[in-house]
Design a protein around this motif. Structure first.
Motif, short mmCIF file in Angstrom:
data_model
loop_
_atom_site.label_atom_id
_atom_site.label_comp_id
_atom_site.label_asym_id
_atom_site.label_seq_id
_atom_site.Cartn_x
_atom_site.Cartn_y
_atom_site.Cartn_z
N UNK A 65 0.83 -1.21 0.00
CA UNK A 65 0.00 0.00 0.00
C UNK A 65 0.87 1.27 0.00
N UNK A 66 2.00 1.19 -0.68
CA UNK A 66 2.92 2.33 -0.71
C UNK A 66 2.23 3.59 -1.23
N UNK A 67 1.56 3.50 -2.34
CA UNK A 67 0.90 4.67 -2.93
C UNK A 67 -0.13 5.24 -1.96
N UNK A 68 -0.92 4.37 -1.35
CA UNK A 68 -1.95 4.81 -0.41
C UNK A 68 -1.33 5.47 0.82
N UNK A 69 -0.23 4.87 1.31
CA UNK A 69 0.44 5.46 2.47
C UNK A 69 0.97 6.86 2.16
N UNK A 70 1.57 7.01 0.99
CA UNK A 70 2.10 8.32 0.60
C UNK A 70 0.99 9.36 0.51
N UNK A 71 -0.12 8.98 -0.08
CA UNK A 71 -1.24 9.92 -0.21
C UNK A 71 -1.85 10.23 1.15
N UNK A 72 -1.99 9.21 1.99
CA UNK A 72 -2.57 9.42 3.32
C UNK A 72 -1.68 10.31 4.17
N UNK A 73 -0.38 10.07 4.12
CA UNK A 73 0.53 10.90 4.90
C UNK A 73 0.47 12.35 4.44
N UNK A 74 0.46 12.56 3.15
CA UNK A 74 0.38 13.94 2.66
C UNK A 74 -0.93 14.60 3.09
N UNK A 75 -2.00 13.84 3.12
CA UNK A 75 -3.27 14.39 3.60
C UNK A 75 -3.16 14.81 5.06
N UNK A 76 -2.51 14.00 5.89
CA UNK A 76 -2.31 14.36 7.29
C UNK A 76 -1.45 15.62 7.42
N UNK A 77 -0.42 15.72 6.59
CA UNK A 77 0.43 16.91 6.62
C UNK A 77 -0.40 18.15 6.28
N UNK A 78 -1.29 18.01 5.33
CA UNK A 78 -2.17 19.13 4.98
C UNK A 78 -3.10 19.48 6.14
N UNK A 79 -3.60 18.48 6.85
CA UNK A 79 -4.40 18.75 8.05
C UNK A 79 -3.60 19.58 9.05
N UNK A 80 -2.35 19.17 9.26
CA UNK A 80 -1.50 19.85 10.23
C UNK A 80 -1.32 21.32 9.86
N UNK A 81 -1.17 21.57 8.57
CA UNK A 81 -1.04 22.96 8.11
C UNK A 81 -2.35 23.72 8.33
N UNK A 82 -3.45 23.10 7.96
CA UNK A 82 -4.76 23.76 8.08
C UNK A 82 -5.10 24.06 9.54
N UNK A 83 -4.90 23.09 10.39
CA UNK A 83 -5.27 23.24 11.81
C UNK A 83 -4.15 23.84 12.65
N UNK A 84 -2.96 23.99 12.06
CA UNK A 84 -1.78 24.44 12.79
C UNK A 84 -1.56 23.60 14.04
N UNK A 85 -1.62 22.28 13.82
CA UNK A 85 -1.31 21.30 14.87
C UNK A 85 -0.03 20.57 14.48
N UNK A 86 0.81 20.25 15.46
CA UNK A 86 2.04 19.51 15.15
C UNK A 86 1.73 18.08 14.72
N UNK A 87 2.71 17.45 14.09
CA UNK A 87 2.61 16.07 13.63
C UNK A 87 3.37 15.14 14.56
N UNK A 88 2.79 13.98 14.82
CA UNK A 88 3.52 12.89 15.49
C UNK A 88 3.78 11.85 14.42
N UNK A 89 5.04 11.77 13.96
CA UNK A 89 5.36 11.01 12.75
C UNK A 89 6.06 9.68 13.05
N UNK A 90 5.49 8.63 12.49
CA UNK A 90 6.06 7.28 12.52
C UNK A 90 6.70 7.03 11.15
N UNK A 91 7.93 6.58 11.15
CA UNK A 91 8.60 6.33 9.86
C UNK A 91 9.54 5.14 10.00
N UNK A 92 9.31 4.10 9.18
CA UNK A 92 10.22 2.95 9.13
C UNK A 92 10.50 2.62 7.67
N UNK A 93 11.78 2.56 7.36
CA UNK A 93 12.23 2.22 6.01
C UNK A 93 11.61 3.13 4.95
#
Length: 263
Positions: A109-137
């Motif tokens: 689900x690489x493509x879906x993960x990339x799109x979902x993460x970018x959507x969350x980043x956009x939320x963070x910008x819109x709401x001005x809330x920090x991100x708690x980011x999980x990243x492996x490989x």
């Protein structure tokens, strides 16, 4: 007092003794605990739990990358629908998380993960809330997305940092972000006690457990819990050559800067 910035206290592992776990955390010096969601149901559980303990527990809302499947758009829409009405909520979300990318087991689900993460980043910008980011490989892919929004993001935490000096430098280029460090720091074969003082300034680090996972030495192999963050604090203070009290003050300041939450 100090903060556990990442604990899955809503998990079923704590259903039998959650109140006792919280009492032990208070006795150990843990003043606040931040709870990351992984999906819609955990987001709802966490909000309810934080309402019960509004001065101690703080919610984060999002879809964990390992929970991103073909229906991720529907899941995200439902999760986002509970964010907007929370402006007057007793315990409003303090961050978007736990979100990110995880290609450790599979890239199905690489493509879906990339799109979902970018959507969350956009939320963070819109709401001005920090991100708690999980990243492996997936650090290269994650960094590429963050770069596109860096000037507008309020900041966040790169959770569970276990990398080397080069990887630390790549993450610390985002000057409103900090590294979250947990029990791995205490493991016998960990290189973090040498890496962190060389690569990570004290104002760019926060403490975490990721409970119930990755319990630190001397509790390794047991269920992790917020009280055990004190072992991370003590080992980190030793590595930096300062007292635990000094490190607690600094990491509390870092928490306040990133999350707007003060002890």
């Amino acid at each position: 007092m100090f903060v556990d910035t990442h604990c899955h206290l809503d998990g079923e592992e704590f259903n039998e003794d959650r109140e006792a776990v919280m009492q032990r955390a208070r006795e150990a010096g843990v003043g606040k605990v931040f709870l990351p969601a992984i999906d819609l149901s955990s987001s709802q559980r966490i909000l309810a739990l934080c309402q019960q303990y509004p001065d101690t527990l703080y919610p984060m809302i999002g879809l964990h990358p390992e929970e991103v499947r073909a229906d991720w758009r529907e899941q995200l829409a439902e999760i986002k629908s509970i964010i907007s009405p929370l402006t007057s909520h007793l315990s409003p979300p303090i961050a978007i998380g736990e979100v990110g990318l995880d290609f450790y087991w599979s890239r199905e689900f690489e493509k879906e993960q990339l799109e979902a993460f970018e959507a969350h980043v956009q939320w963070a910008v819109e709401a001005q809330l920090p991100l708690m980011i999980h990243c492996r490989k997936a650090q290269n892919e994650m960094v590429a997305i963050i770069k596109r929004y860096a000037k507008d993001l309020p900041g966040g935490v790169f959770h569970c940092f276990t990398g080397n000096e080069k990887e630390a430098a790549e993450l610390l280029q985002f000057d409103r972000f900090v590294l979250g460090v947990g029990g791995v720091l205490t493991f016998k074969k960990s290189h973090l006690p040498e890496t962190l003082p060389q690569a990570v300034p004290l104002d760019r680090i926060v403490l975490e457990t990721d409970a119930p996972y990755m319990a630190p030495v001397p509790m390794r192999g047991q269920r992790n819990e917020p009280a055990y963050v004190k072992y991370v604090l003590e080992r980190m203070a030793e590595a930096y050559g300062i007292t635990p009290a000094e490190l607690a003050v600094q990491t509390n300041e870092n928490v306040a800067r990133v999350f707007g939450v003060k002890l």
